[in-house]
Design a protein around this motif. Structure first.
Motif: not given
Lengths: 369, 378, 289
Positions: B218, B221-222, B365, B367
């Protein structure tokens, strides 16, 4: 160019099928309109390739009729049906150049040379094959070869329909994009009936105006991608369309209450009426992970359900949370910006997205035009 | 035990297959190799297995140098894209075959075969032959064979590529659970970003034989290191546009308005950059007054049930510079071709790449908090 | 360039080199040795250079036999290859019929050469042979022992009977390897049966046909036993092919020098023609760039 109608069609690979299970294709009647872009979607073994081969004439159905523009074509060979088909794995005529490959279907119908040349150039341009026209087809990569197979399906203008049998299987994921878009554009230009067989919902949905979802030899739903997503007719469609698929929870209907475990769900009037009318006990409610909401506002809290979040998967721009709702595991999609944590959560099923299934079929919907 | 690769190079017929690979692959998690076809995934797997040797560099297993050790002498299990089983052996004998070769006693074989079959839900097929099974079941058999011998290293080369996507979904979840419980080093090669994200774990991004970056999936991804690695995680690719940052202002090519800088762009030195949005970053409604508004020509709109892929093109001012952009927008938006669409983009979502392709700024992000919570429970 | 990391692998090919040296190179060198010397007995030998070569190239008998040989090999290929393809195309594709036809086709291949000669010697006789008697009673004036054309045709027929199966079996296996999708695609592209043959079956058969043509060419070019048993090279020398001429020269007349020189030329002809054929075929596949 043609409208394709299937009339009480069924097929079994066995000479004397006895039970319904022995039919690869169970009796079905269906109509594909002239000029539409359609997809046949289903898991492997659902009968979609069988159906495609019956339409193209490579296979004789055990019963029923295939009609092109109202004329029965059962007895006609693929040649006489005038159909183009692209197969899952590339078929190229190895000894020929790419140009000759593309020209092949035109030469077979003895088209004039100038026309062949012009048409081949045009299609090669479209499929980005112009650079390799003079090369021998044998010496190209798998996805180039598949482009040749596809281009060969597109050179004839007079075909009744073009059939695609999982044509993008051997294509690299980042090339699939381009080719799918190409096909869509070509369809818009040519106005030819196109039928596309695939097990990939994204391919089906992006290519087709309408999709026929097949399951165990039957078409369980035929509709736009949107309707398959929002109103799955059958639990299989709910599960198969969408990633992850729809959540299903078995429920009971007692004294006007729809229950599972200790929880009660509120249904619409139509759904309650449907439940009152059925003697069946095979009852399920279904809701898509995208439509499960966190109970935040007052209205939602009143109808909220209490769940336990046990797992969260991060997909970058969104997350999937696994919730335990009593004994039932359900998946919820959480968008970027929303917050959820492991532990207790209150969730809410919006009425318009909560579906009722009786004996696996959708029930209690408002009939709309 | 972990597996370590040091300065690995491999060139075949003048073509660079692998270049300067330095990696540590840990057990107990899924190590995902993410890269396109011919990016070096399979070459790397073959090298780890001992099927190929590096031209230079070393492979360490349990801190022991195993470079050049043949595949027979390593305890390796491998699963391929094609379902490879012995067609004339039953599923039971297929799974038992590596144990029989290792001369394990019968009772232990029986116990282990039944155990792994149970875990991969193929118990009821043990007496059948592979070709009588569905693709998913055949691949489960191959997986069971690779897992049963408790190999030090388990290599999976796009094992789900030939299955339909619903089967992929369920097998993926199974694999994730199965591998995190083991002591083997598990390496999983895939071309699909969605798959890498779904599997979680750690990712190694490969491009033209080189490692672009590696770490928790993850996070990769960011925080892409460059445009290539950002595009590996984006299907369709990112939408890019040149622009100039000067002082507190940002001008994107052809756009009349000056963009208000969001926090993550403020530290950027002045100059010309390539700016990019993910296809998912566009919105049909303005979410803030600072949003950038674009009026684009629609080439074609693809509807995929819950979302729409809108292919657009954008002409920069009066020039011939023309960008083809694809946007992935939630909901069904059936736009006629040659229509116009008004999209709103937030400058907070901008990725910025320098002239050499390096990522110099990526959106903060929201998230991140969530992923920490997610990791705790895993 | 491809760099070899180490040279250990060369030791693995050593046994093959040794084997080839013993089985081919050493006997061949002996022949070369003979072809440039005039040998009277074990201790008396004179180096004669290319004298034997000059002599045999002038030899009328050899030249005739060479032309006869070319004619024969050409006829064999011209008949067996198309016939073999045709048989393969018409063979049933599955079921018991396929097995039966495979066994039937394999039968002639299992019969030893000299037995084939003997079978046909009897089979073609005008008095007790079914074939010869049959032809005669149909009113055809046929006698392979007296008429050279009849003898020629009989040898040819015998070879066709014996070896067409090989071509057919090779082609059959080649045809089975074509995926069904190719035929389906061709049907859909509205290809005629001729086009299917020309553009799908032939290209796929090319590989096995190269082998079939090479095998049949080399084999027929070196034919010895069958005509030897059947006609003994007659009548006259009408069915005396190259290898028989060679054998007569080497064993019958003990002209080892000319026989050796001739053997080498023979060998070179086979090699050259096979190579020519092979390279033309394999080059047809390449792109012209």
């Amino acid at each position: 160019m043609a409208e394709i109608v299937l009339n009480n069609l069924a097929h079994s690979y066995l000479p004397n099928p006895e039970s319904e299970q022995e039919f690869a294709l169970r009796e079905l009647t269906h109509r594909w309109k002239q000029g539409g872009a359609y997809a046949l979607l289903g898991p492997s073994g659902c009968g979609k390739s069988t159906l495609l081969n019956i339409i193209s004439g490579l296979l004789q159905p055990s019963q029923g009729q295939v009609l092109f523009d109202g004329n029965e074509v059962n007895e006609l060979s693929p040649k006489e049906r005038n159909i183009a088909q692209v197969f899952q794995f590339p078929v190229v005529y190895g000894g020929m150049t790419v140009f000759d490959n593309l020209a092949f279907p035109l030469r077979n119908i003895k088209a004039p040379k100038a026309q062949i040349k012009q048409k081949v150039q045009e299609v090669a341009e479209l499929m980005e094959l112009t650079d390799v026209l003079k090369k021998k087809a044998n010496n190209l990569s798998a996805d180039q070869k598949q482009k040749i197979s596809m281009a060969r399906g597109l050179v004839r203008e007079d075909v009744s329909a073009i059939l695609f049998d999982e044509p993008l299987t051997v294509i690299d994921p980042h090339l699939k994009w381009k080719l799918r878009r190409k096909l869509k554009q070509i369809h818009e230009q040519l106005n030819i009936t196109m039928l596309y067989v695939t097990h990939d919902q994204l391919e089906a949905a992006t290519f087709a105006d309408e999709i026929a979802v097949m399951y165990q030899g039957k078409i369980v739903q035929f509709g736009t991608p949107q309707s398959l997503f929002e109103k799955p007719n059958h639990t299989f469609v709910g599960y198969f369309i969408g990633s992850p698929g729809m959540n299903f929870i078995p429920v009971s209907w007692e004294q006007g209450e729809c229950r599972f475990g200790n929880q009660t769900v509120t249904l619409t009037e139509q759904q309650e009426a449907a439940l009152n009318a059925t003697p069946s006990t095979n009852l399920k409610i279904g809701i898509r992970p995208e439509f499960v909401q966190l109970a935040t506002s007052q209205e939602r809290i009143e109808h909220s359900l209490q769940a336990e979040c046990i797992h969260i998967e991060d997909y970058g721009t969104y997350s999937l949370a696994t919730l335990m709702l009593d004994e039932h595991k359900i998946i919820m999609r959480v968008e970027e910006g929303e917050r959820i944590a492991i532990g207790h959560v209150s969730i809410h099923f919006p009425n318009e997205s909560l579906k009722l299934y009786i004996d696996e079929y959708l029930a209690g919907e408002v009939v709309s035009e | 035990m972990s597996l370590k690769l040091e300065n690995i190079n491999r060139t075949v017929n003048g073509e660079v297959y692998l270049k300067d690979i330095n990696l540590t692959l840990e057990p107990g998690r899924l190590n995902v190799l993410l890269g396109r076809t011919l990016s070096g995934k399979t070459s790397l797997l073959r090298l780890i297995a001992g099927l190929d040797k590096p031209d230079s560099g070393k492979v360490f297993s349990r801190d022991q140098d195993v470079t050049g050790l043949s595949v027979q002498k390593r305890n390796v299990g491998m699963v391929y894209q094609q379902f490879i089983n012995y067609p004339n052996l039953t599923v039971y004998d297929n799974i038992a075959s590596p144990l029989k070769l290792a001369k394990v006693d019968k009772a232990t074989i029986d116990r282990q075969v039944r155990d792994i079959a149970e875990r991969l839900s193929i118990s009821q097929f043990l007496s059948r032959f592979p070709l009588e099974l569905s693709g998913g079941q055949q691949q489960r058999t191959a997986l069971a064979r690779a897992l049963v011998k408790d190999a030090d290293v388990v290599l999976l080369d796009e094992p789900l590529a030939n299955l339909d996507y619903k089967l992929r979904e369920s097998l993926r979840a199974d694999l994730r659970d199965l591998f995190t419980q083991r002591n083997s080093v598990v390496v999983y090669a895939t071309t699909e970003a969605q798959e890498a994200l779904a599997l979680g774990g750690h990712s190694v991004l490969l491009h033209e034989g080189q490692v672009l970056q590696s770490g928790p999936t993850a996070e990769q991804f960011r925080q892409p290191v460059n445009l290539n690695s950002a595009n590996l995680f984006s299907e369709p690719p990112l939408n890019t546009l040149m622009g100039i940052k000067q002082g507190g202002e940002l001008r994107l090519a052809g756009l009349p308005a000056v963009v208000t800088l969001s926090e993550h762009l403020k530290a950027l030195p002045d100059g010309e950059y390539l700016f990019a949005w993910r296809p998912t970053d566009a919105s049909l409604v303005a979410k803030s007054e600072h949003d950038i508004e674009l009026l684009l020509d629609v080439d074609v709109a693809e509807i995929s049930a819950s979302e729409s892929f809108i292919h657009t093109h954008y002409r920069v001012g009066q020039s011939t510079e023309n960008h083809s952009w694809v946007w992935q927008i939630q909901g069904v938006h059936n736009l006629p071709n040659d229509d116009k669409i008004r999209l709103h983009l937030s400058s907070q979502k901008l990725f910025v790449f320098a002239a050499d392709g390096k990522c110099v700024a990526s959106p903060q992000s929201k998230l991140s908090e969530l992923s920490i919570l997610g990791d705790e429970c895993g | 360039m491809n760099k070899t990391p180490n040279n250990k692998a060369w030791w693995l090919v050593l046994p093959v080199f040794l084997l080839v040296a013993f089985s081919a190179l050493i006997p061949l060198m002996t022949v070369v040795n003979y072809s440039v010397q005039d040998i009277f007995d074990q201790n008396t030998a004179y180096f004669v250079g290319i004298e034997w070569y000059q002599e045999i190239l002038q030899d009328e008998r050899l030249r005739e036999s060479l032309f006869r040989q070319f004619g024969f090999s050409f006829a064999v290929l011209a008949i067996e290859i198309p016939l073999g393809i045709f048989v393969a195309l018409t063979m049933p594709k599955q079921g018991w019929q396929a097995s039966v036809s495979l066994i039937l086709l394999a039968l002639p291949l299992l019969i030893p050469w000299n037995v084939v000669g003997t079978i046909w010697q009897v089979f073609a006789r005008g008095d007790i042979g079914l074939f010869g008697w049959g032809l005669n009673s149909l009113g055809v004036d046929y006698n392979y022992t007296a008429n050279s054309v009849d003898a020629w045709l009989t040898v040819l027929l015998m070879d066709v009977w014996h070896w067409t199966s090989l071509v057919a079996l090779l082609c059959y296996s080649g045809l089975r390897a074509i995926p069904e999708a190719y035929y389906q695609a061709a049907q859909i592209d509205r290809a005629s049966s001729w086009s299917i043959f020309r553009y799908i079956q032939m290209p796929k058969l090319k590989g096995v046909l190269v082998i079939a043509v090479l095998l049949r060419f080399m084999d027929s070019f070196m034919i010895y036993t069958e005509p030897f048993v059947l006609t003994g090279g007659g009548p006259g020398s009408s069915t005396t092919f190259l290898s028989q001429t060679l054998a007569q020269m080497a064993i019958g007349q003990f002209d080892l020098g000319p026989a050796a020189a001739f053997s080498l030329i023979y060998f070179l002809i086979v090699l050259l023609l096979s190579w020519l054929f092979f390279t033309t075929i394999t080059h047809m596949d390449k792109d012209k760039s």
